[in-house]
Design a protein around this motif. Sequence first.
Motif, PDB file in Angstrom:
ATOM      1  N   ALA B 218      18.355  30.339  50.128  1.00 44.29           N
ATOM      2  CA  ALA B 218      18.759  29.062  50.723  1.00 44.29           C
ATOM      3  C   ALA B 218      17.658  28.041  50.570  1.00 44.29           C
ATOM      4  O   ALA B 218      16.492  28.377  50.373  1.00 44.29           O
ATOM      5  N   GLU B 219      18.042  26.778  50.651  1.00 41.23           N
ATOM      6  CA  GLU B 219      17.046  25.719  50.742  1.00 41.23           C
ATOM      7  C   GLU B 219      16.160  26.012  51.949  1.00 41.23           C
ATOM      8  O   GLU B 219      16.654  26.502  52.975  1.00 41.23           O
ATOM      9  N   ALA B 220      14.871  25.680  51.824  1.00 44.74           N
ATOM     10  CA  ALA B 220      13.921  26.108  52.844  1.00 44.74           C
ATOM     11  C   ALA B 220      14.340  25.656  54.253  1.00 44.74           C
ATOM     12  O   ALA B 220      14.401  26.462  55.185  1.00 44.74           O
ATOM     13  N   ALA B 221      14.647  24.367  54.393  1.00 49.31           N
ATOM     14  CA  ALA B 221      14.966  23.850  55.730  1.00 49.31           C
ATOM     15  C   ALA B 221      16.218  24.535  56.283  1.00 49.31           C
ATOM     16  O   ALA B 221      16.276  24.923  57.450  1.00 49.31           O
ATOM     17  N   LYS B 222      17.218  24.722  55.411  1.00 49.29           N
ATOM     18  CA  LYS B 222      18.470  25.344  55.847  1.00 49.29           C
ATOM     19  C   LYS B 222      18.245  26.777  56.294  1.00 49.29           C
ATOM     20  O   LYS B 222      18.841  27.250  57.263  1.00 49.29           O
ATOM     21  N   PHE B 223      17.368  27.476  55.539  1.00 54.07           N
ATOM     22  CA  PHE B 223      17.116  28.875  55.864  1.00 54.07           C
ATOM     23  C   PHE B 223      16.590  29.001  57.294  1.00 54.07           C
ATOM     24  O   PHE B 223      17.006  29.876  58.048  1.00 54.07           O
ATOM     25  N   PHE B 224      15.693  28.084  57.664  1.00 54.95           N
ATOM     26  CA  PHE B 224      15.101  28.197  59.002  1.00 54.95           C
ATOM     27  C   PHE B 224      16.041  27.676  60.087  1.00 54.95           C
ATOM     28  O   PHE B 224      16.096  28.207  61.188  1.00 54.95           O
ATOM     29  N   ASP B 225      16.799  26.604  59.758  1.00 54.29           N
ATOM     30  CA  ASP B 225      17.643  25.986  60.797  1.00 54.29           C
ATOM     31  C   ASP B 225      18.970  26.722  60.969  1.00 54.29           C
ATOM     32  O   ASP B 225      19.397  26.967  62.096  1.00 54.29           O
ATOM     33  N   VAL B 226      19.596  27.065  59.845  1.00 52.42           N
ATOM     34  CA  VAL B 226      20.893  27.729  59.955  1.00 52.42           C
ATOM     35  C   VAL B 226      20.985  28.945  59.023  1.00 52.42           C
ATOM     36  O   VAL B 226      21.677  28.916  58.016  1.00 52.42           O
ATOM     37  N   PRO B 227      20.212  30.008  59.337  1.00 55.11           N
ATOM     38  CA  PRO B 227      20.300  31.211  58.490  1.00 55.11           C
ATOM     39  C   PRO B 227      21.709  31.758  58.533  1.00 55.11           C
ATOM     40  O   PRO B 227      22.370  31.733  59.577  1.00 55.11           O
ATOM     41  N   LYS B 228      22.194  32.224  57.364  1.00 51.11           N
ATOM     42  CA  LYS B 228      23.571  32.683  57.299  1.00 51.11           C
ATOM     43  C   LYS B 228      23.714  34.147  57.723  1.00 51.11           C
ATOM     44  O   LYS B 228      24.566  34.494  58.521  1.00 51.11           O
TER      45      LYS B 228
END
Lengths: 228, 242
Positions: B218-228
């Motif tokens: 995932a994009e770095a920010a997405k990984f931290f904010d909304v991990p799937k």
Amino acid sequence: MMVDVSAIAAAMPYLLEGLWFTVQITLVGVTGGIVFGSLLAVARLSKNPMVSALATAYVNLMRSIPLILVIFWVFFLVPWAIGWLTQSGRPIAVGASLTIFVTFVLFEAAYYAEIVRAGFRSISPGQYSACEALGLSKFHAYIYILFPQAIRNVLPILLTQTIVLFQDTSLVYVISATDLLGAATKVAQRDGRLVEMYLTVGVIYFVLCYAASQFVKQLQGRLAHGAR
Amino acid sequence: MIEISHVSKSYGSFQVLKGCSASIARGEVVVICGPSGSGKSTLIKTVNGLETIDSGEINVGGFRLAPGVTNVAALRRSVGMVFQSFELFPHLTVLSNVTIAQTKVLKRSRAAAEEKARSLLTRVGLSAHITKHPAQLSGGQQQRVAIARALALDPEVMLFDEPTSALDPEMVNEVLDVMTGLARQGMTMICVTHEMGFARNVANRVLFMDGGEIVETAEAAKFFDVPKSDRAKAFLAKILKH
């Protein structure tokens, strides 16, 4: 019984000649032994099972037979072998000095090999990875990175082995070579000065070896405290 | 730039990599994170052939790595690597550490290699230490020398295998600063790291690994904010707790 000091003084030039030969054997043994021994060490660590088995067999053979026997072998068998190889039909004399130099290199290499191998094993596996990651060839990695570290790690043991080698040179008397002990024996028997001669060479061996071992001790301390 | 396709590897009966695939573009900075034993270090080491692979294929800038490919000299020239435990050569000075591969591998002249080394060591802030030996430097300084040593070969890709894990906390930032600078200059980088601040702020993407698989990309920010994935959520919950 009186110790005749003048007999010692008179024999000194001849003893020093013998000492010079002893030093020569040691120098040839150390240099040749470390070079051949390092090759054996690298071979023992090789991933090729044939290469490593051959080197291991050689090292084990040499370490399992007495030096004096190897001296006999080389002195008596090598002339026959050369004679056979050159098809001359008779043994080719090799000469005591050459026999001795060859013997000491072949024999000491087995001992130096084990010391150098321990040196290689003391290097962290990451150093090998770093060499690989930088694209250094195996040859360059060994020459410039691994071998210098291996030697440095075992330097005191290498030097101690060299002191042992220096003392072992006295065994060459069995083929009547004139090393320090050989020279002393010849004078002792010619002039009937057994006590003077054997005391004198005893002192010479002791002084040289003790000084060398003190040097190794100091070096060990410096290596232990100094930056790695 | 880097194409990792279906890479698997086992140590005996233990499968450490299970069909990993990833694609990394030129100039991209990718952080690989995950719990210990998840195969991160093994995966990064397959990229320059330090670890062989059992199946699959890796392409690095046109060089194809596959099971059985052993001549990797050309690959290693274009991929630099930084290790967790620095692995500087302890018997060489800082300057020699940075010149040795230049002169032996790239056959540069001594003068050219030293000039390059000096400029790189200045860049990592160590120009005052070039005559010292590694043991005289702090961990952070040693790791910066190791980065300079890898950069000296003008690599197209830099691999970082937990570059700050062996450092005292106060030295972590000096190394991350150098890595950040490198990223800003457009270096293609793969970093195995637990530095989540670096991952969030510097990396373009995060690969999350667990049990030998790439579980999430995932994009770095997405990984931290909304991990799937649940596994990523659990991992982040653990490491971001304090």
